[in-house]
Scaffold this active site. Structure first.
Site, PDB file in Angstrom:
ATOM      1  N   GLY A  20       0.815  -1.367  -0.008  1.00 27.39           N
ATOM      2  CA  GLY A  20      -0.103   0.017   0.043  1.00 27.39           C
ATOM      3  C   GLY A  20       0.758   1.236   0.072  1.00 27.39           C
ATOM      4  CE  LYS A  42       1.369   3.628   7.162  1.00 30.73           C
ATOM      5  NZ  LYS A  42       0.058   4.319   7.522  1.00 30.73           N
ATOM      6  CD  GLU A 145      -6.598 -15.378  13.674  1.00 26.84           C
ATOM      7  OE1 GLU A 145      -6.333 -15.645  14.996  1.00 26.84           O
ATOM      8  OE2 GLU A 145      -5.748 -15.753  12.732  1.00 26.84           O
TER       9      GLU A 145
END
Length: 523
Positions: A20, A42, A145
């Site tokens: 991303g 990130k 999850e």
């Protein structure tokens, strides 16, 4: 270029793939060798990492966000700098709300309500800790999850805001489609701005549309300040009036007219879930648990009025049925209901008490006793999961938002061309209630070359799982393509001692092995 970091390591993290990118940072899937888990890394883009002031603010805000320990806030494991890279490592959550909204235009109301409870609970906690998100939107809501909503990206918007104020730059902080009116005006913000943005997110998830849109972000900002949002039920008539009212209260222009805290918003969303006859575990916020328990013990004024109205309508309907002898019909199911005999309608206050036979005891409604519809897909962490050929996530993936029906579920891992086991697929049917679990085990392939002397030897390869056996004669014309795993290899030749290897490992990630065998033969 973001590719510059692929294959490298930052600190202990090995960077595997770009997943991303935003206005200020790139996001990578990385691997933590100590915890043996994938993480999301990130990394600030170079133009911002090279700005000392911005870098300091970014690292400070990331450190503040790392101290927010809440079940519905993404966990930040580390904040650091190595060479020219400023980064932080956090939970790897491959599926987000934006992914779900790509599969279906909007979510079922039950899914919107539960997501809203999770996010509002997270925001309430962060606001009490003095942290405002400033950029709540579809892209910043992820799912673990188990299907719990997780809020990501706390801190970066604050760092950009401070940098903007110091440098006088004209960066747009936040996302215009989700701006609160005070954000659009450039005013000081408190937690109620986040609740407005959450209202926009709930509107989008419940209707498939944004309340305000346009090509010019100035025009979108003006609408947030001046225009009244459309009613969600005008777009999706199937929504309840309760959820519509909650969303519209979040979207009030004046902050004082919105919810005063994330907890109060989460409480009202949870109340709607309970009114629908569904159960909810408020595990993430003890304050909501306390309020929910209090509400269950003493129904709210709104619920009492609703029950009184329903009771009054039903009583009137029963009287009419008894007088006219007509048959009542249920507006929902369309099934006929027999009129209640007069004798059964009389109170039995003077009758002696008798124990009710178990067979005649009232049964709880299906909505309260049956497990909600849910699909659980279990596959390796590096597998891409698809539903009806639409990618939805990776690894273990759970959803409770798919409607009833039959679905093709598949998982695929990267491998060499022609690998027969790189994709595993199953067909499954989701019913009105109940969980369905699908286990998939796609495996990449490796190559194996066997060099044996003397020529003419025969070989037998058997997988440990017992699901694959290969036999042939040596030498091989080409390497064998084998699904990754452990095999038993046996090589035999007349007048020669057998060769055995009971732990031959084939991996899609390691170099292709060549087994060289020199058998001991008589004569």
């Amino acid at each position: 270029m973001p590719e510059r970091y692929l294959g490298q390591s930052l600190g202990k993290y090995r960077i595997d793939a770009l997943i991303g990118a935003g206005g200020f940072a790139w996001v990578y899937k990385a691997y933590d060798p100590e915890l043996e888990i994938p993480v999301a890394l990130k990394i600030l883009k170079p133009q911002y990492a090279g700005d000392v002031t911005f870098e300091e603010r970014f690292r400070r805000e990331a450190s503040t966000a790392a101290r927010l320990r809440h079940p519905n806030i993404v966990k930040i494991f580390a904040v650091g700098k190595e060479r020219d890279a400023v980064f932080f490592a956090m939970d790897y959550l491959p599926q987000g709300l934006s992914d779900r909204l790509e599969v279906m235009a909007c979510l079922p109301e039950s899914a919107v309500l539960r997501m809203g409870v999770d996010v509002a609970s997270a925001l309430g906690f962060a606001h009490r800790e003095g942290v405002i998100h400033r950029d709540i939107k579809v892209d910043n809501i992820l799912f673990d999850e188990h299907g719990n909503a997780i809020v990501a990206d706390f801190g970066i918007a604050r760092a950009v805001t401070d940098h903007q104020g110091q440098t006088g730059s004209n960066m747009v902080v936040g996302t215009p489609q989700y701006f609160s009116p005070e954000q659009a005006r450039g005013q000081a913000l408190d937690g109620r701005a986040d609740l407005y943005s959450l209202g926009v997110t709930l509107f989008r998830a419940a209707t498939g549309k944004l309340p305000f849109s346009g090509d010019d972000w100035y025009e979108i900002a003006r609408q947030h300040v001046e225009d009244k949002p459309p009613k969600p039920r005008s777009i999706n008539p199937g929504l309840s009036r309760d959820l519509e009212g909650i969303i519209l209260r979040c979207l009030e222009k004046k902050a004082d007219d919105r919810y005063d805290s994330g907890e109060s918003l989460a409480h009202d969303l949870a109340q709607v879930i309970q009114d629908r006859g569904e159960s909810i575990t408020m595990r993430s916020n003890p304050l909501i648990e306390e309020n929910t328990a209090r509400t269950a013990a003493a129904p709210s004024f709104r619920r009492r009025i609703r029950r009184m109205r329903r009771a009054g309508v039903m009583a009137g309907a029963v009287v009419i049925a008894l007088i006219s002898g007509t048959v009542l019909y249920s507006g929902r199911s369309g099934e006929a209901m027999s009129p209640t005999p007069v004798a059964e309608a009389r109170p039995a206050a003077s009758s002696p008490k008798r124990s009710t036979p178990a067979a005649l005891a009232p049964r709880p409604s299906a909505a309260k006793t049956l497990e909600p519809r849910r699909l659980i897909v279990r596959s390796p962490s590096n597998a891409i999961v698809s539903i009806n050929d639409a990618r939805v996530g990776s690894g273990t993936w759970t959803t409770d938002t798919l409607p009833e029906g039959r679905y093709q579920v598949s998982a695929v891992v990267k491998s060499m061309s022609g690998c027969p086991t790189a994709t595993d697929s199953r067909s499954t049917t989701l019913n009105e209630y109940g969980s369905k679990e699908v286990r998939l085990n796609p495996r990449g392939c490796g190559l194996l070359m066997i060099d044996a002397q003397p020529s003419g030897s025969s070989y037998t390869l058997t997988s440990f799982a017992g699901d694959r056996t290969l036999q042939g004669t040596l030498p091989l014309k080409r390497p064998l393509m084998l699904p990754s795993g452990t095999y038993r290899l046996k090589v035999e030749a007349r007048f020669c001692a057998d060769y055995r290897n009971d732990e031959l490992r084939i991996s899609a990630d390691s170099p292709n092995p060549t087994i060289r065998i020199r058998q001991i033969c008589s004569g």
